[in-house]
Scaffold this active site. Sequence first.
Site, short mmCIF file in Angstrom:
data_model
loop_
_atom_site.label_atom_id
_atom_site.label_comp_id
_atom_site.label_asym_id
_atom_site.label_seq_id
_atom_site.Cartn_x
_atom_site.Cartn_y
_atom_site.Cartn_z
N ALA A 191 -11.69 -6.76 -5.06
CA ALA A 191 -11.84 -8.17 -4.70
C ALA A 191 -10.68 -8.96 -5.29
O ALA A 191 -10.11 -8.59 -6.31
CB ALA A 191 -13.16 -8.69 -5.23
N LYS B 68 -0.70 -9.77 10.24
CA LYS B 68 -0.07 -9.72 11.57
C LYS B 68 -0.85 -8.80 12.51
O LYS B 68 -1.12 -9.15 13.65
CB LYS B 68 1.37 -9.22 11.38
CG LYS B 68 2.10 -8.81 12.62
CD LYS B 68 3.57 -8.51 12.32
CE LYS B 68 3.82 -7.10 11.80
NZ LYS B 68 3.85 -6.03 12.76
N CYS C 137 1.95 -6.90 7.12
CA CYS C 137 1.28 -5.98 8.04
C CYS C 137 -0.15 -6.36 8.36
O CYS C 137 -0.48 -6.59 9.51
CB CYS C 137 1.36 -4.57 7.46
SG CYS C 137 3.05 -4.08 7.17
C1 UGA Z 1 -0.48 -1.86 4.94
C2 UGA Z 1 -1.28 -0.56 5.07
O1 UGA Z 1 -1.93 -0.25 3.83
C3 UGA Z 1 -0.36 0.60 5.47
O2 UGA Z 1 -1.16 1.77 5.71
C4 UGA Z 1 0.37 0.23 6.77
O3 UGA Z 1 1.26 1.25 7.19
C5 UGA Z 1 1.18 -1.04 6.51
O4 UGA Z 1 0.27 -2.09 6.14
C6 UGA Z 1 1.92 -1.38 7.77
O5 UGA Z 1 1.27 -1.63 8.81
O6 UGA Z 1 3.16 -1.32 7.79
P1 UGA Z 1 1.02 -2.98 3.01
O7 UGA Z 1 0.97 -4.22 3.84
O8 UGA Z 1 2.34 -2.51 2.48
O9 UGA Z 1 0.41 -1.73 3.83
O10 UGA Z 1 0.11 -3.24 1.74
P2 UGA Z 1 -1.37 -2.87 1.27
O11 UGA Z 1 -1.28 -2.02 0.08
O12 UGA Z 1 -2.20 -2.39 2.41
O13 UGA Z 1 -1.90 -4.29 0.78
C7 UGA Z 1 -2.09 -5.37 1.71
C8 UGA Z 1 -2.73 -6.55 1.02
O14 UGA Z 1 -4.10 -6.28 0.71
C9 UGA Z 1 -2.08 -6.96 -0.31
O15 UGA Z 1 -2.03 -8.36 -0.36
C10 UGA Z 1 -3.04 -6.42 -1.35
O16 UGA Z 1 -2.99 -7.14 -2.54
C11 UGA Z 1 -4.37 -6.61 -0.64
N1 UGA Z 1 -5.45 -5.72 -1.13
C12 UGA Z 1 -5.34 -4.37 -1.02
C13 UGA Z 1 -6.59 -6.28 -1.70
O17 UGA Z 1 -6.73 -7.52 -1.80
N2 UGA Z 1 -7.60 -5.45 -2.13
C14 UGA Z 1 -7.52 -4.10 -2.02
O18 UGA Z 1 -8.47 -3.40 -2.42
C15 UGA Z 1 -6.35 -3.55 -1.46
#
Ligand code: UGA
Length: 429
Positions: free
Chosen positions: A248, A259, A256
């Site tokens: 959370a 979008k 990503c």
């Molecule tokens: C995401 C996907 O995880 C990848 O699998 C995908 O390939 C990529 O998008 C893409 O389409 O190119 P990314 O955007 O680099 O990757 O980052 P994430 O690690 O997924 O985090 C995204 C957001 O969610 C961040 O702001 C992170 O802080 C947030 N988040 C993540 C949470 O708030 N809670 C969580 O438990 C996990």
Amino acid sequence: MKEPLGILGAGWVGLVTAACFAELGHEVWVRDIDDARIEALESGIVPLHEPGLPELLTHNRERLHYTRDPAQVFENARLAFVCVGTPPTYSGDADLSAVWHLLQEIPAATQTILVMKSTVPVGTGDKVQSELEALGRNGVGYVSNPEFLAESTAIRDFTNADRVVIGAFDEEQGDAVARLYEPLERPIIRTDVPTAEMIKYASNAFLATKISFINEIANVCEATGADVTRVAEGMGYDSRIGSQFLQAGIGYSGNCLPKDVAALKQLAGNSGYHFQLLNAVIEVNELQKRRVIGKLEKHLGALRGKTIVLLGLAFKPNTNDMRHAASLVIAARLLAEGASVRGWDPVAIDVARPLLPGVELHENLLEALTGADAAVIVTEWGQVKQFPFGDAVKVMNGAVLVDGRNVLDPDEARAAGFAYESIGRASLG
Ligand code: UGA
């Protein structure tokens, strides 16, 4: 001898893909339309922050060739990965102009397979095929191979992928792409083209849904006295649920998830389907960022004239990517309330500067905190996880700390004299 490869677009996905295939022994021709970017890469400068990428590019520099000329790619490589940007348009659809432009640039009589890595709406493969036919590029095939790399762990995500998805119109073209990944010994999922395109959108939308779900649980935890971090832990042991993406916080951001969730919603709408669940996922995410303001007001009252420091500006740690970063929304809300806003980040300051007018930026954490009334943890950088409670409480004017990522120990924060707020840990607050 390994198959020579082309990479069209030297952005983050293109460079990671180029570096990883070069490491597997392929000669790789990397093309970008941006002269400055190509020059930088040729002189060993990597124009983005991704752990391990500069080392991998340097290690394989003999096999990596950078160019502005698409013809050079198609002369040398029979397989060319399309890694161009597909940003959202005003209507929320993906802007595919870079893809259409690329098709125009393929020299006549080229024999190649375009391998689509860029995230494109379902149905794009069909449209590309029709366009290739219209252009008389009969020797050009098409395979969809979506990327599942996350920023800051992209090299590991490539070499240790949970799965490789390959969608093809033609079995042999799909086989040619599958062979490239065989040395990695990862599960390979073969589908038709629209299914591969949909797997990408559905995966990102599901991850976003998981985050919005746990954020709503967090908000209910705050009202009922439960601790969301323990709730997530207890849920995560169920293998049907899994423990990942249940942290959370202040919502998902980055280039990503926001979008792709919006694009899938539009795609459904354009096909006449109202995707109700995604509307809720998006709305929860927007409200989640804004809840920070209420937490600050609880301790400070009206924010007019108060100095608030945002700790972390990049959308997540270990990247300088500011696209759709939560810090942009929180800073704008604070400025609208009349607060003075400061921002601290160890790597994203230069990228953040033009995006955060009116925000005072700092690279030194204690300097950023000096004289401030409150601090908000926006990005869970290592330096923030090691928050210098003792020094911070001495230099700050007030001692309010909103932990938007639940990374600090509430007892330690309170023992140091902070009014400490986190997300979904009401029983501790
Ligand atoms: C995401 C996907 O995880 C990848 O699998 C995908 O390939 C990529 O998008 C893409 O389409 O190119 P990314 O955007 O680099 O990757 O980052 P994430 O690690 O997924 O985090 C995204 C957001 O969610 C961040 O702001 C992170 O802080 C947030 N988040 C993540 C949470 O708030 N809670 C969580 O438990 C996990």
